[in-house]
Scaffold this motif. Sequence first.
Motif, PDB file in Angstrom:
ATOM      1  N   THR A  22      48.482  54.968  36.791  1.00 28.26           N
ATOM      2  CA  THR A  22      48.829  56.216  36.620  1.00 28.26           C
ATOM      3  C   THR A  22      50.407  55.854  36.105  1.00 28.26           C
ATOM      4  O   THR A  22      51.150  56.388  35.555  1.00 28.26           O
ATOM      5  CB  THR A  22      48.723  56.995  37.481  1.00 28.26           C
ATOM      6  N   GLN A  24      51.930  53.301  35.058  1.00 21.04           N
ATOM      7  CA  GLN A  24      52.161  52.656  33.702  1.00 21.04           C
ATOM      8  C   GLN A  24      52.187  53.647  32.646  1.00 21.04           C
ATOM      9  O   GLN A  24      52.924  53.387  31.705  1.00 21.04           O
ATOM     10  CB  GLN A  24      51.169  51.461  33.481  1.00 21.04           C
ATOM     11  N   ARG A  25      51.306  54.771  32.691  1.00 18.02           N
ATOM     12  CA  ARG A  25      51.275  55.625  31.667  1.00 18.02           C
ATOM     13  C   ARG A  25      52.493  56.654  31.839  1.00 18.02           C
ATOM     14  O   ARG A  25      52.478  57.353  30.844  1.00 18.02           O
ATOM     15  CB  ARG A  25      50.028  56.160  31.769  1.00 18.02           C
ATOM     16  N   ARG A  26      53.153  56.809  33.090  1.00 16.30           N
ATOM     17  CA  ARG A  26      54.133  57.751  33.066  1.00 16.30           C
ATOM     18  C   ARG A  26      55.237  57.277  32.515  1.00 16.30           C
ATOM     19  O   ARG A  26      55.721  56.161  33.021  1.00 16.30           O
ATOM     20  CB  ARG A  26      54.242  58.007  34.766  1.00 16.30           C
ATOM     21  N   PRO A  27      56.090  57.969  31.448  1.00 17.26           N
ATOM     22  CA  PRO A  27      57.256  57.602  31.040  1.00 17.26           C
ATOM     23  C   PRO A  27      58.285  57.496  32.100  1.00 17.26           C
ATOM     24  O   PRO A  27      58.328  58.026  33.157  1.00 17.26           O
ATOM     25  CB  PRO A  27      57.699  58.716  30.017  1.00 17.26           C
ATOM     26  N   LEU A  28      59.156  56.712  32.109  1.00 15.88           N
ATOM     27  CA  LEU A  28      60.481  56.415  32.890  1.00 15.88           C
ATOM     28  C   LEU A  28      61.764  56.513  32.132  1.00 15.88           C
ATOM     29  O   LEU A  28      61.826  55.914  31.193  1.00 15.88           O
ATOM     30  CB  LEU A  28      60.427  54.802  33.630  1.00 15.88           C
ATOM     31  N   LEU A  29      62.462  57.692  32.626  1.00 15.89           N
ATOM     32  CA  LEU A  29      63.823  57.865  32.059  1.00 15.89           C
ATOM     33  C   LEU A  29      64.842  57.527  33.001  1.00 15.89           C
ATOM     34  O   LEU A  29      64.773  57.518  34.198  1.00 15.89           O
ATOM     35  CB  LEU A  29      64.086  59.121  31.503  1.00 15.89           C
ATOM     36  N   THR A  30      65.809  56.531  32.544  1.00  9.01           N
ATOM     37  CA  THR A  30      67.104  56.522  33.526  1.00  9.01           C
ATOM     38  C   THR A  30      67.997  57.726  33.402  1.00  9.01           C
ATOM     39  O   THR A  30      67.841  58.566  32.498  1.00  9.01           O
ATOM     40  CB  THR A  30      68.001  55.428  32.868  1.00  9.01           C
ATOM     41  N   GLU A  33      70.129  58.018  30.542  1.00 10.15           N
ATOM     42  CA  GLU A  33      69.518  58.639  29.165  1.00 10.15           C
ATOM     43  C   GLU A  33      69.121  60.092  29.245  1.00 10.15           C
ATOM     44  O   GLU A  33      69.420  60.735  28.416  1.00 10.15           O
ATOM     45  CB  GLU A  33      67.915  57.743  29.168  1.00 10.15           C
TER      46      GLU A  33
END
Length: 64
Positions: A22, A24-30, A33
């Motif tokens: 889960t 790994q599929r979830r986008p990560l934004l700083t 950004e």
Amino acid sequence: MQPCEFPVSAAMPASRPDADSTAQRRPLLTSKELLGGRRELRIEHEGCEYILRTTRNGKLILTK
């Protein structure tokens, strides 16, 4: 990148067998950004407006 007081992985319950997949599929934004160099931004969510701010100490605050 400086370590968080509460690491991202701490938010995932260890008892869930699919927790790693889960994450790994979830986008990560700083935050950089997301904020785009600004100190605050407005977010509309389900008809309500929220403000995400960064403090002088580098913390994030979300208010309604």
